[in-house]
Design a protein around this motif. Structure first.
Motif, PDB file in Angstrom:
ATOM      1  N   ILE A  71       0.893  -1.162   0.000  1.00  0.00           N
ATOM      2  CA  ILE A  71       0.000   0.000   0.000  1.00  0.00           C
ATOM      3  C   ILE A  71       0.921   1.198   0.000  1.00  0.00           C
ATOM      4  CG2 ILE A  71      -1.834   1.258   1.203  1.00  0.00           C
ATOM      5  CD1 ILE A  71      -2.515  -1.436   2.605  1.00  0.00           C
ATOM      6  N   CYS A  72       1.011   1.850  -1.132  1.00  0.00           N
ATOM      7  CA  CYS A  72       1.969   2.949  -1.300  1.00  0.00           C
ATOM      8  C   CYS A  72       1.362   4.243  -0.767  1.00  0.00           C
ATOM      9  CB  CYS A  72       2.326   3.084  -2.773  1.00  0.00           C
ATOM     10  SG  CYS A  72       3.507   4.392  -3.130  1.00  0.00           S
ATOM     11  N   GLN A  73       1.949   4.784   0.272  1.00  0.00           N
ATOM     12  CA  GLN A  73       1.498   6.075   0.766  1.00  0.00           C
ATOM     13  C   GLN A  73       1.998   7.170  -0.161  1.00  0.00           C
ATOM     14  OE1 GLN A  73       2.456   6.696   4.896  1.00  0.00           O
ATOM     15  NE2 GLN A  73       1.324   4.919   5.582  1.00  0.00           N
ATOM     16  N   MET A  74       1.123   8.151  -0.416  1.00  0.00           N
ATOM     17  CA  MET A  74       1.496   9.262  -1.280  1.00  0.00           C
ATOM     18  C   MET A  74       1.074  10.557  -0.612  1.00  0.00           C
ATOM     19  SD  MET A  74       0.979   9.613  -5.401  1.00  0.00           S
ATOM     20  CE  MET A  74       1.842   8.055  -5.639  1.00  0.00           C
ATOM     21  N   ALA A  75       2.066  11.373  -0.235  1.00  0.00           N
ATOM     22  CA  ALA A  75       1.811  12.621   0.487  1.00  0.00           C
ATOM     23  C   ALA A  75       1.934  13.815  -0.450  1.00  0.00           C
ATOM     24  CB  ALA A  75       2.791  12.766   1.652  1.00  0.00           C
ATOM     25  N   CYS A  76       1.123  14.825  -0.174  1.00  0.00           N
ATOM     26  CA  CYS A  76       1.077  16.031  -1.022  1.00  0.00           C
ATOM     27  C   CYS A  76       2.128  17.070  -0.639  1.00  0.00           C
ATOM     28  CB  CYS A  76      -0.303  16.676  -0.931  1.00  0.00           C
ATOM     29  SG  CYS A  76      -1.647  15.613  -1.479  1.00  0.00           S
ATOM     30  N   ARG A  77       2.804  16.874   0.456  1.00  0.00           N
ATOM     31  CA  ARG A  77       3.727  17.888   0.967  1.00  0.00           C
ATOM     32  C   ARG A  77       4.839  18.235  -0.011  1.00  0.00           C
ATOM     33  NH1 ARG A  77       5.717  15.059   5.007  1.00  0.00           N
ATOM     34  NH2 ARG A  77       7.242  14.210   3.545  1.00  0.00           N
ATOM     35  N   ASP A  78       5.367  17.222  -0.716  1.00  0.00           N
ATOM     36  CA  ASP A  78       6.607  17.413  -1.473  1.00  0.00           C
ATOM     37  C   ASP A  78       6.422  17.522  -2.981  1.00  0.00           C
ATOM     38  OD1 ASP A  78       7.928  17.075   0.999  1.00  0.00           O
ATOM     39  OD2 ASP A  78       7.840  14.894   0.754  1.00  0.00           O
ATOM     40  N   ARG A  79       5.196  17.367  -3.494  1.00  0.00           N
ATOM     41  CA  ARG A  79       4.987  17.328  -4.944  1.00  0.00           C
ATOM     42  C   ARG A  79       3.770  18.153  -5.336  1.00  0.00           C
ATOM     43  NH1 ARG A  79       5.306  10.921  -4.535  1.00  0.00           N
ATOM     44  NH2 ARG A  79       4.753  11.598  -2.452  1.00  0.00           N
ATOM     45  N   ASN A  80       3.855  18.778  -6.502  1.00  0.00           N
ATOM     46  CA  ASN A  80       2.686  19.484  -7.011  1.00  0.00           C
ATOM     47  C   ASN A  80       1.783  18.507  -7.773  1.00  0.00           C
ATOM     48  OD1 ASN A  80       3.782  19.143  -9.590  1.00  0.00           O
ATOM     49  ND2 ASN A  80       4.498  21.255  -9.736  1.00  0.00           N
ATOM     50  N   ARG A  81       0.686  19.009  -8.319  1.00  0.00           N
ATOM     51  CA  ARG A  81      -0.298  18.118  -8.948  1.00  0.00           C
ATOM     52  C   ARG A  81       0.238  17.435 -10.205  1.00  0.00           C
ATOM     53  NH1 ARG A  81      -4.950  22.343  -9.471  1.00  0.00           N
ATOM     54  NH2 ARG A  81      -3.835  23.076  -7.619  1.00  0.00           N
ATOM     55  N   ILE A  82       1.232  18.063 -10.846  1.00  0.00           N
ATOM     56  CA  ILE A  82       1.840  17.412 -12.012  1.00  0.00           C
ATOM     57  C   ILE A  82       2.608  16.173 -11.561  1.00  0.00           C
ATOM     58  CG2 ILE A  82       3.455  17.680 -13.929  1.00  0.00           C
ATOM     59  CD1 ILE A  82       2.886  20.707 -13.809  1.00  0.00           C
ATOM     60  N   ALA A  83       3.454  16.340 -10.545  1.00  0.00           N
ATOM     61  CA  ALA A  83       4.278  15.232 -10.060  1.00  0.00           C
ATOM     62  C   ALA A  83       3.430  14.131  -9.432  1.00  0.00           C
ATOM     63  CB  ALA A  83       5.302  15.759  -9.058  1.00  0.00           C
ATOM     64  N   ALA A 101      -3.840   8.051   0.225  1.00  0.00           N
ATOM     65  CA  ALA A 101      -3.706   9.477  -0.080  1.00  0.00           C
ATOM     66  C   ALA A 101      -3.573  10.282   1.206  1.00  0.00           C
ATOM     67  CB  ALA A 101      -4.915   9.946  -0.883  1.00  0.00           C
ATOM     68  N   LEU A 102      -2.472  11.002   1.339  1.00  0.00           N
ATOM     69  CA  LEU A 102      -2.181  11.757   2.549  1.00  0.00           C
ATOM     70  C   LEU A 102      -1.839  13.207   2.226  1.00  0.00           C
ATOM     71  CD1 LEU A 102       0.206   9.174   4.248  1.00  0.00           C
ATOM     72  CD2 LEU A 102      -2.210   9.542   4.801  1.00  0.00           C
ATOM     73  N   THR A 103      -2.143  14.095   3.159  1.00  0.00           N
ATOM     74  CA  THR A 103      -1.688  15.472   3.020  1.00  0.00           C
ATOM     75  C   THR A 103      -0.198  15.557   3.305  1.00  0.00           C
ATOM     76  OG1 THR A 103      -3.854  16.348   3.611  1.00  0.00           O
ATOM     77  CG2 THR A 103      -1.972  17.830   3.857  1.00  0.00           C
ATOM     78  N   GLY A 104       0.252  14.913   4.383  1.00  0.00           N
ATOM     79  CA  GLY A 104       1.670  14.908   4.741  1.00  0.00           C
ATOM     80  C   GLY A 104       1.955  15.729   5.979  1.00  0.00           C
ATOM     81  N   ASP A 105       2.897  15.265   6.788  1.00  0.00           N
ATOM     82  CA  ASP A 105       3.282  15.983   8.008  1.00  0.00           C
ATOM     83  C   ASP A 105       4.024  17.269   7.643  1.00  0.00           C
ATOM     84  OD1 ASP A 105       2.277  13.974   9.703  1.00  0.00           O
ATOM     85  OD2 ASP A 105       4.107  12.786   9.448  1.00  0.00           O
TER      86      ASP A 105
END
Length: 295
Positions: A71-83, A101-105
């Motif tokens: 289960i691959c966690q994917m956080a939004c903290r480090d990447r924009n919507r393109i990445a 799908a995570l926002t990210g710490d």
């Protein structure tokens, strides 16, 4: 395995493994393999606590190569919507179907406090993006000329959130955005979890897995309270660990008791035992959870 187990209404077990801090994956793989036959999926963290580690996507592919379901966690903290979309399409191409799908710490919590946060999206909008990609449409509402994705999306939830209305609104937004399962933060208040399940989660029919954390000592519990956002381990648990002559064994006992409590309330457990993942089967066995291979 995870998707089919959810459809079959099984009691779900997932566990968390941390990617390496460097290029060697042997220890991560070894720890993950100890969970084979006990879990429906293995979470690969994505910069948890904003601490630098190997890519969650690369780590997930490596575990899949060893016959494990990631289960691959994917956080939004480090990447924009393109990445983020690029990684989601890449995950699909590499056979990684489960995404949390995570926002990210926040960056300030980690080892690169001067790094720039992105947060172009947050978890709800990331879920919506996954739903669109699965429908063959990108985040600009343009068709994907090379085919849609098939991603099974999950989300995080914190039943112990102080704001009840905020908790309900956030949960419902994630369901509406496309979340198929939920993994909770570390649970210590099972009365609150029971209330959350009956009043918020159950009407939506999405499985919730209670977060169960192996506490190795009173010192470990205090560190988590100090360094992990949103976690508050109560004094009575810390005191129980402190009184024990064998705190690790006491932590195993506490975790197994919590698994038993969770089985009466929700559809699964999400096990966290940082650097001691090999103890998770012992905790589950002690709690009366049978290996998946035996069901």
């Amino acid at each position: 395995m995870l998707k089919s187990a959810i459809k079959a209404g099984e009691f779900l077990v997932t566990a968390e493994v941390t990617p390496p801090k460097g290029g060697q994956v042997d220890h991560m793989v070894q720890q993950a393999l100890t969970l084979k036959g006990w879990v429906h999926g293995i979470n690969i963290t994505d910069g948890s606590r904003a601490v630098l580690r190997m890519s969650s996507l690369a780590s997930a592919v490596i575990l899949r190569q060893h016959g494990l379901e990631p289960i691959c966690q994917m956080a939004c903290r480090d990447r924009n919507r393109i990445a983020l979309q690029a990684d989601l399409m890449g995950a699909h191409a590499l056979g990684i179907r489960n995404i949390l799908a995570l926002t990210g710490d926040p960056v300030k919590a980690g080892d690169y406090p001067k790094a720039r946060s992105v947060f172009d999206l947050e978890s709800v909008r990331l879920l919506k993006t996954i739903t669109q990609l699965n429908a063959g449409i990108d985040a600009n509402d343009k068709p994907l000329p090379d085919g849609s994705t098939e991603i099974f999306a999950g989300a995080a939830v914190d039943p112990q959130l102080a704001s009840w209305s905020g908790l309900q609104k956030r949960f419902e937004r994630k369901v509406e955005a496309g979340a198929e399962f939920f993994q909770s933060q570390l649970i210590v208040d099972f009365d609150r979890l029971d209330k959350f399940m009956s009043q918020i989660a159950e009407p939506h029919g999405k499985p919730v897995l209670a977060g169960i954390f192996l506490l190795k000592s009173a010192k470990n519990a205090r560190f988590i309270n100090r360094c992990v956002p949103g976690v508050n381990i109560p004094d009575w648990i810390i005191e129980r660990l402190e009184r024990s002559k064998e705190p690790l064994q006491e932590g195993i006992a506490i975790a197994s008791e919590q698994v038993q409590q969770a089985r009466q309330i929700c559809q699964g457990v999400h096990m966290m035992a940082v650097k001691r993942e090999e103890l998770i089967p012992q905790i589950l066995d002690r709690a009366g959870v049978e290996p998946i291979a035996c069901t």
